[in-house]
Write a protein that holds these residues in place. Sequence first.
Motif, PDB file in Angstrom:
ATOM      1  N   UNK A   2       6.654  -2.820   8.103  1.00  0.00           N
ATOM      2  CA  UNK A   2       5.620  -1.996   7.479  1.00  0.00           C
ATOM      3  C   UNK A   2       6.119  -0.554   7.350  1.00  0.00           C
ATOM      4  N   UNK A   3       5.262   0.314   6.876  1.00  0.00           N
ATOM      5  CA  UNK A   3       5.572   1.734   6.728  1.00  0.00           C
ATOM      6  C   UNK A   3       4.597   2.568   7.545  1.00  0.00           C
ATOM      7  N   UNK A  19       0.832  -1.207   0.000  1.00  0.00           N
ATOM      8  CA  UNK A  19       0.000   0.000   0.000  1.00  0.00           C
ATOM      9  C   UNK A  19       0.865   1.255   0.000  1.00  0.00           C
ATOM     10  N   UNK A  20       1.963   1.230   0.761  1.00  0.00           N
ATOM     11  CA  UNK A  20       2.836   2.396   0.852  1.00  0.00           C
ATOM     12  C   UNK A  20       3.561   2.683  -0.449  1.00  0.00           C
ATOM     13  N   UNK A  21       3.655   1.697  -1.336  1.00  0.00           N
ATOM     14  CA  UNK A  21       4.377   1.875  -2.602  1.00  0.00           C
ATOM     15  C   UNK A  21       3.518   2.495  -3.694  1.00  0.00           C
ATOM     16  N   UNK A  54      -3.464  15.159  -7.092  1.00  0.00           N
ATOM     17  CA  UNK A  54      -3.028  15.057  -8.484  1.00  0.00           C
ATOM     18  C   UNK A  54      -1.508  15.084  -8.625  1.00  0.00           C
ATOM     19  N   UNK A  55      -0.821  15.470  -7.552  1.00  0.00           N
ATOM     20  CA  UNK A  55       0.643  15.534  -7.616  1.00  0.00           C
ATOM     21  C   UNK A  55       1.240  14.126  -7.463  1.00  0.00           C
ATOM     22  N   UNK A  56       0.824  13.238  -8.350  1.00  0.00           N
ATOM     23  CA  UNK A  56       1.211  11.833  -8.317  1.00  0.00           C
ATOM     24  C   UNK A  56       2.023  11.495  -9.551  1.00  0.00           C
ATOM     25  N   UNK A  57       3.051  10.716  -9.372  1.00  0.00           N
ATOM     26  CA  UNK A  57       3.910  10.338 -10.491  1.00  0.00           C
ATOM     27  C   UNK A  57       3.100   9.592 -11.556  1.00  0.00           C
ATOM     28  N   UNK A  58       3.271  10.006 -12.806  1.00  0.00           N
ATOM     29  CA  UNK A  58       2.562   9.387 -13.920  1.00  0.00           C
ATOM     30  C   UNK A  58       1.346  10.162 -14.377  1.00  0.00           C
ATOM     31  N   UNK A  59       0.860  11.082 -13.541  1.00  0.00           N
ATOM     32  CA  UNK A  59      -0.305  11.873 -13.923  1.00  0.00           C
ATOM     33  C   UNK A  59       0.090  13.084 -14.768  1.00  0.00           C
ATOM     34  N   UNK A  60       1.352  13.454 -14.752  1.00  0.00           N
ATOM     35  CA  UNK A  60       1.872  14.584 -15.518  1.00  0.00           C
ATOM     36  C   UNK A  60       1.089  15.871 -15.230  1.00  0.00           C
ATOM     37  N   UNK A  61       0.807  16.083 -13.953  1.00  0.00           N
ATOM     38  CA  UNK A  61       0.011  17.245 -13.562  1.00  0.00           C
ATOM     39  C   UNK A  61       0.700  18.553 -13.920  1.00  0.00           C
ATOM     40  N   UNK A 104      12.484   4.130  -7.170  1.00  0.00           N
ATOM     41  CA  UNK A 104      13.674   3.559  -7.809  1.00  0.00           C
ATOM     42  C   UNK A 104      13.470   2.090  -8.144  1.00  0.00           C
ATOM     43  N   UNK A 105      13.980   1.655  -9.273  1.00  0.00           N
ATOM     44  CA  UNK A 105      13.830   0.269  -9.720  1.00  0.00           C
ATOM     45  C   UNK A 105      14.884  -0.620  -9.052  1.00  0.00           C
TER      46      UNK A 105
END
Length: 433
Positions: free
Chosen positions: A142-143, A87-89, A299-306, A97-98
């Motif tokens: 956990x986180x 969930x935290x990821x 919306x400040x989420x990676x992949x959303x390109x806000x 990071x990969x």
Amino acid sequence: MTQVEEQTLEKTPTWAVAVVCFVLLAISIAIEHLIHVVGHWFKKKNKRALYEALEKVKGELMLLGFISLLLTVFQDTIAGICISEQVAATWHPCAVPKTNQAQSDSEDSDDTNSRKLLQFLDPSPRRVLATKGYDKCADKGKRAFVSAYGIHQLHIFIFVLAIFHVLQCIITLTLGRTKMKKWKTWEDETKTLQYQFYNDPERFRFTRETTFGRRHMNIWTRSPISLWIVCFFRQFFGSVTKVDYMALRHGFIIAHLAPGSESKFDFQKYINRSLEEDFKVVVGISPIIWFSAVLFLLTNTNGWHAHLWLPFIPLIIILLVGAKLQMIITKMALRIQERGDVVKGAPVVEPGDHLFWFNRPRLLLFLIHLVLFQNAFELAFFAWSTYEFSIDSCFHRGTAAIVIRLTVGVVIQVLCSYVTLPLYALVTQFRTL
């Protein structure tokens, strides 16, 4: 790296605690006294609307302070809530990071794009300011829901937001009143004999030959598309002309005042009071607007390109509002022509709620209010993220994104304060005295 337990107050010199408390009290009392002086001056000058606006700003600052207080009180409780690694990821503001998740927790990555808003095991020395030494949830595999240091960063964001909200209020009122000072010359012109002769109430003229008619009754008004296009660009080039000001002034006086009082009434002063009433509205923050701020954070989420689309939403809204206000003026002119091809004296405009979206003039003010706060919120977020994570962090995805955000922010503030809000006060001047 050896973990060092943070020093509590029982091991801190009393003089150090006293100095910190004294400085904070001195700053708080000075700010409170300054606000009191400004409020007293507003009362002395009979600026009731501005005084109420100041009280609203004080209330919003108190709300932000209360939110900060709640974060402090419940810091341990929030940081003690543990969630699973899966969930935290999810929904990180930056790319994860990969690498192996456990390894990424123990290593200090040089990649600035791996920084996270709620990074829980950051070895940075600044963590000592806000944590109690370690993440308790890490022992359970956990986180933390939000780490103690993440809450500390939220404290700083609330402080920055309060500063930007106050600055936005000051700039909005200053630019709005600066724009209206230009109207004072037009108001003084209405006292001259030349104006009274030209607007002789016994003089007959063709509607299209009046200055108001020549400005608005053209071939482009026959098509809704061309009408929108022209009105859209008019807000950039003389959003309020002397012709429009004089026509709306005359219409207001005919609708609300006794005959013969036109040369005695100071319409510019009345509009200035209307602007102050509107300003009293836009300095407040309603629950709906707070909810929009939460959506902005989401919306400040990676992949959303806000960063590519979010700054343009308030810009589009305020441009549409400005175009709508220009269109209302043009439609009032077209209604004069519909009543007849000849007018006696100056053209008389007849405003109405039906000219506005959903018959609600206040809807436009709400949109202006929403855009102003959203713009201040975005600029505050930019300043905070730069301070906390540096200009090279993943919150600022390249130089182009930084330039776009800052440029759009400045343009929106100027448009709202100098163009749209004064224009709204003028177009809605038929409100009850």
